[in-house]
Design an enzyme around this catalytic site. Structure first.
Site, PDB file in Angstrom:
ATOM      1  N   SER A  72       6.352  73.907  86.986  1.00 26.85           N
ATOM      2  CA  SER A  72       7.043  72.734  86.437  1.00 26.85           C
ATOM      3  C   SER A  72       6.585  71.494  87.206  1.00 26.85           C
ATOM      4  CB  SER A  72       8.555  72.953  86.497  1.00 26.85           C
ATOM      5  OG  SER A  72       9.212  72.071  85.607  1.00 26.85           O
TER       6      SER A  72
ATOM      7  N   GLU B  25       2.039  74.646  79.556  1.00 24.26           N
ATOM      8  CA  GLU B  25       3.397  74.949  79.078  1.00 24.26           C
ATOM      9  C   GLU B  25       4.223  73.702  79.352  1.00 24.26           C
ATOM     10  OE1 GLU B  25       6.593  75.851  80.975  1.00 24.26           O
ATOM     11  OE2 GLU B  25       5.726  74.564  82.500  1.00 24.26           O
TER      12      GLU B  25
ATOM     13  N   HIS C  44       8.718  78.073  81.417  1.00 20.90           N
ATOM     14  CA  HIS C  44      10.183  77.989  81.336  1.00 20.90           C
ATOM     15  C   HIS C  44      10.736  79.008  80.347  1.00 20.90           C
ATOM     16  CE1 HIS C  44       8.985  74.077  83.027  1.00 20.90           C
ATOM     17  NE2 HIS C  44      10.196  73.989  83.537  1.00 20.90           N
TER      18      HIS C  44
END
Lengths: 307, 307
Positions: free
Chosen positions: B115, B212, B277
């Site tokens: 992330s 992602e 995620h």
């Protein structure tokens, strides 16, 4: 090399033909039509480009068609101005397909838009060396609803001497002082998303940076400002003029981010100047020399925005 | 110059000390503690760095303190691995204050996160030339709730031979074929927000790009992909491995954007590989040579991720 003032387009007169393009997202039909009526009420003849009402998901038709409309509008000598109907998203997808050489042959032409159109303002500044107008777009609800917003754009286009000095009724001083520089910028996340591309200007020394945005949470504003800063865009700035931050979360959190990221620059910074996704919204010329007085909340251009 | 495999850290053994850092946003207390318990259950000794539990709005303390913790953790020879407690936002703000020279002296060390931590993966790849692990973080709810997610990270850290070939149960072929390259990437918007900065790798030829994200609407995914493309990051890629797109809007719209922006590259592309995620989430090594089989949905590393 620092930012130099760019070429000014000629002002508009009643009877002028004005091209309507959709470089990004599609406009809802009723808003589109209402916007055209306003232009007609100014004595202009709106010329809706062939793909301006196209729709393909979040894009107003294909990249190729949007770029072709933009190129054709600018390249047509019978067209006095190019107006983006709406922002949304998509200008960055079509920039590479614009025939910039044809625009260069024509030179400066009045070009109006903001939000996603920020990408085109930057591209026109770099490729055509022409000043443009960060201003309201005819399909935008505020353009329909706010007479003050419309009138400020109209004056800028037809009687630019009258709005050569922008006096903001809402401005707040973040860092006081006066600074003279060349205006540039627009919507923060679009400027950040242009970094690294062929249309990104590496050196913006001497610039008066305009920033505004909508629908970006404080951490996203921080992220975009951090990217501009780490990419060198805060080096040598003359000053910063902040617009609206509509739907960006709690005002105090937004202001804290702006204050922390921009207050350290050591140049005049003014907040809430009154342009962007707000009502009323000022039209602000890009690419021209102006003096920012961050104490008074004024932006005084050295020349009228249009010849 | 194309991407070369980076240096591998040593694998973990029970008794190892593992530093916990918070380079971005603060972790909620209970999740933080639960994550540490998991590490202890693996026989590791978590060492919570001095500022790892700090909190200052959306940041886990000051940039200086977050950078100091990261530097100190990596520079300490008694620390076998550095684990980010959580992502959120803020790693890009502290990168310039990391003392990269000290990390270079130490060399590769197991480093886990994803992330917002994508920014640190890229920085470590460029500055330390060390491979890292795109993997779940101890304060993340899925780390606590998904035994499969935890076990895959544990095996990667302790018994990397067992997970040298990643077999995705969910993968779908977007563009078929096989490709060998060096893995890199992570969270799309973080990669886009790194463009133009000192830690942005200009040339990623020969790379297997992992992408992602979470909480990004389709037009934002399009915008970030368009920026990567226009900045040259799609030139010479060996292949693309797509992870999850949680809370990014209607799946068919997200897939349409991915297909349109990535399907044209002429290289193997696999969707829904199962990292990011999502739950369960695979741990994927970055900076190492691997072969993507986009028909089978496998990613086979040439060597175990840790020595």
């Amino acid at each position: 090399m620092s930012l130099e003032p760019l070429g000014r387009p000629r002002r508009l007169v009643p009877g002028d033909r004005v091209a309507i393009v959709s470089p990004a997202s599609p406009s809802p039909g009723p808003a589109f039509d209402a916007g055209l009526e306003v232009l007609r009420s100014w004595g202009l003849e709106p010329v809706v480009m062939p793909h301006a009402a196209d729709e393909d998901g979040f894009l107003a038709g294909s990249d190729r068609d949007r770029a072709a409309d933009f190129t054709a509008a600018w390249a047509d000598p019978s067209i006095a101005a190019v107006v983006a109907a709406r922002g949304g998203y998509g200008a960055q997808r079509m920039i590479d397909q614009v025939r910039w050489g044809r625009l260069q042959e024509i030179g400066p032409k009045a070009f109006v838009g903001f939000s996603d159109v920020t990408a085109l303002h930057e591209a026109v500044a770099l490729r055509v060396e022409a000043s443009t107008l960060h201003g309201p777009m005819p399909s935008w609800s505020t353009f329909i609803e706010s007479a003050e917003t419309r009138e400020h754009l109209r004056q800028t286009l037809f009687e630019p001497e009258r709005v050569q000095k922008l006096v903001s009724p809402t401005a707040r001083t973040l860092v006081g002082g006066k600074a003279t520089g060349v205006t540039f910028g627009g919507t923060l996340t679009l400027l950040a998303a242009g970094i690294g591309t062929a249309e990104h200007r590496q050196d913006v020394e001497g610039g008066l940076l305009l920033l505004e945005d909508t629908g970006e949470e404080p951490y996203r504003i921080d992220r975009a400002l951090t990217q501009l800063r780490r990419a060198g865009w805060f080096e040598g700035l003359a000053g910063v003029v902040l617009g609206s931050w509509a739907d960006c979360g709690p005002e105090e959190e937004v202001r804290a981010v702006l204050g922390e990221r921009l207050g350290m620059l050591g140049v005049p910074v003014v907040e809430d100047f009154g342009f962007g996704h707000c009502s009323p919204a000022l039209t602000v010329p890009l690419g021209l020399e102006a003096t920012l007085d961050a104490d008074e909340g004024t932006l005084h251009f050295a020349e009228p925005a249009l010849r």
